[in-house]
Design a protein around this motif. Structure first.
Motif, PDB file in Angstrom:
ATOM      1  N   MET A  56      94.336 -27.768-119.202  1.00  0.00           N
ATOM      2  CA  MET A  56      94.683 -26.298-118.579  1.00  0.00           C
ATOM      3  C   MET A  56      93.852 -25.409-119.429  1.00  0.00           C
ATOM      4  O   MET A  56      93.544 -25.589-120.651  1.00  0.00           O
ATOM      5  CB  MET A  56      96.166 -26.130-118.270  1.00  0.00           C
ATOM      6  N   HIS A  57      93.736 -24.099-119.015  1.00  0.00           N
ATOM      7  CA  HIS A  57      93.016 -23.047-119.643  1.00  0.00           C
ATOM      8  C   HIS A  57      94.064 -21.569-119.714  1.00  0.00           C
ATOM      9  O   HIS A  57      94.786 -21.447-118.570  1.00  0.00           O
ATOM     10  CB  HIS A  57      91.843 -22.785-118.953  1.00  0.00           C
ATOM     11  N   VAL A  58      93.869 -21.003-120.735  1.00  0.00           N
ATOM     12  CA  VAL A  58      94.316 -19.527-120.932  1.00  0.00           C
ATOM     13  C   VAL A  58      93.082 -18.870-120.975  1.00  0.00           C
ATOM     14  O   VAL A  58      92.050 -19.082-121.768  1.00  0.00           O
ATOM     15  CB  VAL A  58      95.308 -19.401-121.992  1.00  0.00           C
ATOM     16  N   VAL A  59      92.967 -17.699-120.262  1.00  0.00           N
ATOM     17  CA  VAL A  59      91.855 -16.912-120.168  1.00  0.00           C
ATOM     18  C   VAL A  59      92.181 -15.448-120.115  1.00  0.00           C
ATOM     19  O   VAL A  59      92.989 -14.919-119.202  1.00  0.00           O
ATOM     20  CB  VAL A  59      91.207 -17.082-119.145  1.00  0.00           C
ATOM     21  N   GLU A  60      91.770 -14.755-120.988  1.00  0.00           N
ATOM     22  CA  GLU A  60      92.084 -13.006-121.346  1.00  0.00           C
ATOM     23  C   GLU A  60      90.928 -12.444-121.406  1.00  0.00           C
ATOM     24  O   GLU A  60      90.634 -12.198-122.662  1.00  0.00           O
ATOM     25  CB  GLU A  60      93.376 -13.015-122.221  1.00  0.00           C
ATOM     26  N   PRO A  61      90.020 -12.347-120.569  1.00  0.00           N
ATOM     27  CA  PRO A  61      88.634 -11.605-120.892  1.00  0.00           C
ATOM     28  C   PRO A  61      88.776 -10.381-121.461  1.00  0.00           C
ATOM     29  O   PRO A  61      87.626  -9.796-122.385  1.00  0.00           O
ATOM     30  CB  PRO A  61      87.915 -11.818-119.548  1.00  0.00           C
ATOM     31  N   ALA A  82     100.716 -19.060-117.538  1.00  0.00           N
ATOM     32  CA  ALA A  82     100.635 -20.522-117.524  1.00  0.00           C
ATOM     33  C   ALA A  82     102.228 -21.082-117.409  1.00  0.00           C
ATOM     34  O   ALA A  82     102.469 -22.058-116.938  1.00  0.00           O
ATOM     35  CB  ALA A  82      99.770 -20.945-118.733  1.00  0.00           C
ATOM     36  N   LEU A  83     102.913 -20.788-118.591  1.00  0.00           N
ATOM     37  CA  LEU A  83     104.382 -21.300-118.517  1.00  0.00           C
ATOM     38  C   LEU A  83     105.207 -21.069-117.376  1.00  0.00           C
ATOM     39  O   LEU A  83     105.979 -22.069-116.861  1.00  0.00           O
ATOM     40  CB  LEU A  83     105.027 -20.796-119.772  1.00  0.00           C
ATOM     41  N   THR A  84     104.946 -19.949-116.330  1.00  0.00           N
ATOM     42  CA  THR A  84     105.621 -19.771-115.127  1.00  0.00           C
ATOM     43  C   THR A  84     104.943 -20.840-114.359  1.00  0.00           C
ATOM     44  O   THR A  84     105.797 -21.131-113.255  1.00  0.00           O
ATOM     45  CB  THR A  84     105.329 -18.319-114.585  1.00  0.00           C
ATOM     46  N   PHE A  85     103.699 -20.880-114.538  1.00  0.00           N
ATOM     47  CA  PHE A  85     103.172 -22.071-113.201  1.00  0.00           C
ATOM     48  C   PHE A  85     103.741 -23.340-113.628  1.00  0.00           C
ATOM     49  O   PHE A  85     104.137 -23.938-112.692  1.00  0.00           O
ATOM     50  CB  PHE A  85     101.569 -21.886-113.368  1.00  0.00           C
ATOM     51  N   GLU A  86     103.437 -23.718-114.646  1.00  0.00           N
ATOM     52  CA  GLU A  86     104.210 -25.079-115.199  1.00  0.00           C
ATOM     53  C   GLU A  86     105.427 -25.421-114.827  1.00  0.00           C
ATOM     54  O   GLU A  86     105.821 -26.560-114.470  1.00  0.00           O
ATOM     55  CB  GLU A  86     103.519 -25.240-116.582  1.00  0.00           C
ATOM     56  N   SER A  87     106.270 -24.159-114.782  1.00  0.00           N
ATOM     57  CA  SER A  87     107.871 -24.516-114.584  1.00  0.00           C
ATOM     58  C   SER A  87     108.028 -24.638-113.014  1.00  0.00           C
ATOM     59  O   SER A  87     109.027 -25.346-113.053  1.00  0.00           O
ATOM     60  CB  SER A  87     108.685 -23.201-115.165  1.00  0.00           C
ATOM     61  N   THR A  88     107.030 -24.538-112.478  1.00  0.00           N
ATOM     62  CA  THR A  88     107.335 -24.662-111.001  1.00  0.00           C
ATOM     63  C   THR A  88     106.989 -26.218-110.624  1.00  0.00           C
ATOM     64  O   THR A  88     107.445 -26.894-109.731  1.00  0.00           O
ATOM     65  CB  THR A  88     106.187 -23.956-110.144  1.00  0.00           C
ATOM     66  N   PRO A 288      93.977 -22.632-114.660  1.00  0.00           N
ATOM     67  CA  PRO A 288      94.012 -21.803-113.328  1.00  0.00           C
ATOM     68  C   PRO A 288      93.156 -22.039-112.227  1.00  0.00           C
ATOM     69  O   PRO A 288      92.932 -21.138-111.588  1.00  0.00           O
ATOM     70  CB  PRO A 288      94.192 -20.511-113.895  1.00  0.00           C
ATOM     71  N   HIS A 289      92.434 -23.176-112.387  1.00  0.00           N
ATOM     72  CA  HIS A 289      91.519 -23.536-111.098  1.00  0.00           C
ATOM     73  C   HIS A 289      90.504 -22.512-111.183  1.00  0.00           C
ATOM     74  O   HIS A 289      90.115 -22.119-109.957  1.00  0.00           O
ATOM     75  CB  HIS A 289      92.308 -23.637-109.910  1.00  0.00           C
ATOM     76  N   THR A 290      89.751 -22.353-112.156  1.00  0.00           N
ATOM     77  CA  THR A 290      88.629 -21.406-112.187  1.00  0.00           C
ATOM     78  C   THR A 290      87.540 -21.645-111.339  1.00  0.00           C
ATOM     79  O   THR A 290      87.284 -22.703-110.928  1.00  0.00           O
ATOM     80  CB  THR A 290      88.081 -21.314-113.631  1.00  0.00           C
ATOM     81  N   ARG A 291      87.231 -20.641-110.691  1.00  0.00           N
ATOM     82  CA  ARG A 291      86.179 -20.779-109.472  1.00  0.00           C
ATOM     83  C   ARG A 291      86.991 -20.920-108.045  1.00  0.00           C
ATOM     84  O   ARG A 291      86.137 -21.033-107.493  1.00  0.00           O
ATOM     85  CB  ARG A 291      84.888 -21.305-109.952  1.00  0.00           C
ATOM     86  N   PHE A 292      88.120 -21.215-108.102  1.00  0.00           N
ATOM     87  CA  PHE A 292      88.667 -21.819-106.848  1.00  0.00           C
ATOM     88  C   PHE A 292      89.857 -20.586-106.689  1.00  0.00           C
ATOM     89  O   PHE A 292      90.566 -20.196-107.557  1.00  0.00           O
ATOM     90  CB  PHE A 292      89.114 -23.014-106.726  1.00  0.00           C
ATOM     91  N   THR A 293      90.424 -20.324-105.187  1.00  0.00           N
ATOM     92  CA  THR A 293      91.383 -19.514-104.930  1.00  0.00           C
ATOM     93  C   THR A 293      92.318 -20.603-103.814  1.00  0.00           C
ATOM     94  O   THR A 293      91.783 -21.505-103.185  1.00  0.00           O
ATOM     95  CB  THR A 293      90.908 -18.308-104.085  1.00  0.00           C
ATOM     96  N   GLY A 294      93.518 -19.785-103.822  1.00  0.00           N
ATOM     97  CA  GLY A 294      94.363 -20.577-102.833  1.00  0.00           C
ATOM     98  C   GLY A 294      94.792 -22.051-103.114  1.00  0.00           C
ATOM     99  O   GLY A 294      95.101 -22.673-102.398  1.00  0.00           O
TER     100      GLY A 294
END
Length: 332
Positions: A56-61, A82-88, A288-294
Motif C-alpha cells: 500500500m502507499h501513503v501519498v501527500e503531494p 490508510a489506517l481508517t481504510f485498513e480497519s474496514t 489507495p488504488h492510484t489512477r483508479f476511482t470507485g
C-alpha cells in the motif's frame, strides 16, 4: 502528466467509493479458532488477526512534493486515511511501498513508517544503489525498511536481460548484508529473464501484482470460457520461480489487470500460486488504488479468503505469516 483516473468498480463490487471515515465495529476474536472463519461473516471478521496489507502507499503531494518526472498526479492519502481504510478490512499491519511518483525520494514513506512504528509497519524503498550511503540504509533499517523496489512497469520501462541483471545485482549487493528483499514490478512477459538471475542474487525476491500479466480482453463471464494461466507468456517461469523458495508473489491490484467481471482469470492464477507455493503467496490491497476511482477491494479480499477455505491455516499464511517471514516481521 496524467491526472485522469479509471473507474473499475464494475470488476470489484459496487460503484460507491470506499469510505475512509467509517468507524470500525469491534472485531470478532478468532485467536482460539484453528480453522477458517465462517464464510457468512463480514470480511473484516474473516480476515485473520494481525494480518498484513503487504502493498500500500501513503501519498501527500503538498507536504512531500512528487517527482518532476512523475507520470501521474495523485490526490492526498495520509497514514490516517490508510489506517481508517485498513480497519474496514480488519487489517492491522502495513507494508509501505514506494510509488513511482516519488522516484528515489522516500521521505513520505519514511515519515509514515516512523509514525506507525516497526511493530506494525515495514517499508520497501526505491534507491540509486550506486549512490545511497550505508549509514542511511542502516537508519532506515531501524525504522522498519526491509526491501528495495525495482519498478519498471509503472513507468513503462523495458530492459534487456543484461541490463536487468546488472540492475538487480547492484540492488542485491546492498540488500544482502541487511537481509532485505528486492521487490520487482515488471510485466509477466519479462519474468523468464528472472529465472536465470534470481537464483544467483543471494536475496529473497518478491514479484508485484500477480506478475502483472497482460490478460485477454474477452469477457470470460460472457463467453463462459475456462481460463488456463499457462497460456500466458511468462507464467511457467513465474511458477518455477516461486517453487524455488526464494521468490514470493503478491496477489494484489486486480483492477489493474483483469477485464473479466468475475476475475476468473486471476482466480485461476491465484489457485496455481497457492498450489505451487502456499508459503510464498501474500495478500495486498494496493491502496489507495492510484489512477483508479470507485474501487471497492472488499470483494477481492473475500475471494482471497474463499480460496483458502479448503486448507486449515492457509488464510493465516496468505494474510499474515508469509509476509512476516518474508520481511522479518515475525521476530518483532
Amino acid at each position: 502528466m496524467l491526472t485522469s483516473t479509471q473507474p473499475h468498480s464494475h470488476i470489484l463490487g459496487s460503484t460507491r467509493r470506499i469510505s475512509l471515515t467509517g468507524v470500525p465495529s469491534p472485531r470478532f476474536d478468532r485467536r482460539a479458532s484453528h480453522g477458517a472463519a465462517p464464510v457468512n461473516l463480514p470480511v473484516k471478521q474473516r480476515v485473520p488477526p494481525q494480518s498484513w496489507d503487504s502493498h500500500m502507499h501513503v501519498v501527500e503531494p503538498q507536504r512531500f512534493p512528487i517527482s518532476k518526472s512523475a507520470v501521474y498526479e495523485p490526490s492526498v492519502h495520509t497514514l490516517e486515511d490508510a489506517l481508517t481504510f485498513e480497519s474496514t478490512l480488519g487489517v492491522e499491519n502495513l507494508v509501505f511501498v514506494q510509488p513511482s511518483i516519488y522516484g528515489t525520494d522516500n521521505s513520505c514513506l519514511l515519515a509514515a513508517l516512523a509514525k506507525l512504528g516497526p511493530a506494525r509497519g515495514r517499508g520497501v524503498v526505491v534507491v540509486d544503489p550506486d549512490t545511497i550511503e550505508q549509514e542511511t540504509l542502516d537508519e532506515w533499517h531501524a525504522l522498519g525498511v526491509r526491501g528495495l523496489r525495482v519498478n519498471l512497469q509503472s513507468v513503462g520501462k523495458v530492459m534487456e536481460q543484461s541490463e536487468l541483471e546488472a540492475t538487480l545485482f547492484r540492488h542485491a549487493k546492498i540488500a544482502r548484508p541487511r537481509n532485505w528483499i528486492i521487490e520487482v514490478y515488471v510485466p509477466l512477459k519479462m519474468i523468464p529473464m528472472l529465472e536465470s538471475i534470481v537464483p544467483r542474487l543471494g536475496v529473497t525476491v518478491c514479484i508485484d501484482h500477480f506478475g502483472s500479466p497482460e490478460l485477454p480482453a474477452i469477457s470470460l463471464c460472457k463467453e463462459n470460457l475456462p481460463f488456463d494461466p499457462y497460456t500466458l507468456p511468462g507464467f511457467h517461469s513465474l511458477i518455477s520461480l516461486i517453487r524455488t523458495g526464494s521468490t514470493y508473489i503478491k496477489v494484489s491490484a486486480p483492477y489493474r489487470l483483469t477485464k473479466d467481471n468475475g476475475m476468473r482469470d486471476l482466480k485461476a492464477m491465484a489457485r496455481e500460486f497457492l498450489s505451487a507455493a502456499p508459503d510464498r503467496v501474500i495478500y495486498a490491497t494496493d491502496w489507495p488504488h492510484t489512477r483508479f476511482t470507485g474501487v471497492d477491494i472488499s470483494p477481492f479480499t473475500e475471494w482471497c479468503l474463499d480460496l483458502c477455505t479448503h486448507e486449515p491455516g492457509l488464510a493465516d499464511k496468505l494474510f499474515r505469516r508469509n509476509t512476516e517471514r518474508m520481511l522479518g516481521a515475525d521476530s518483532v
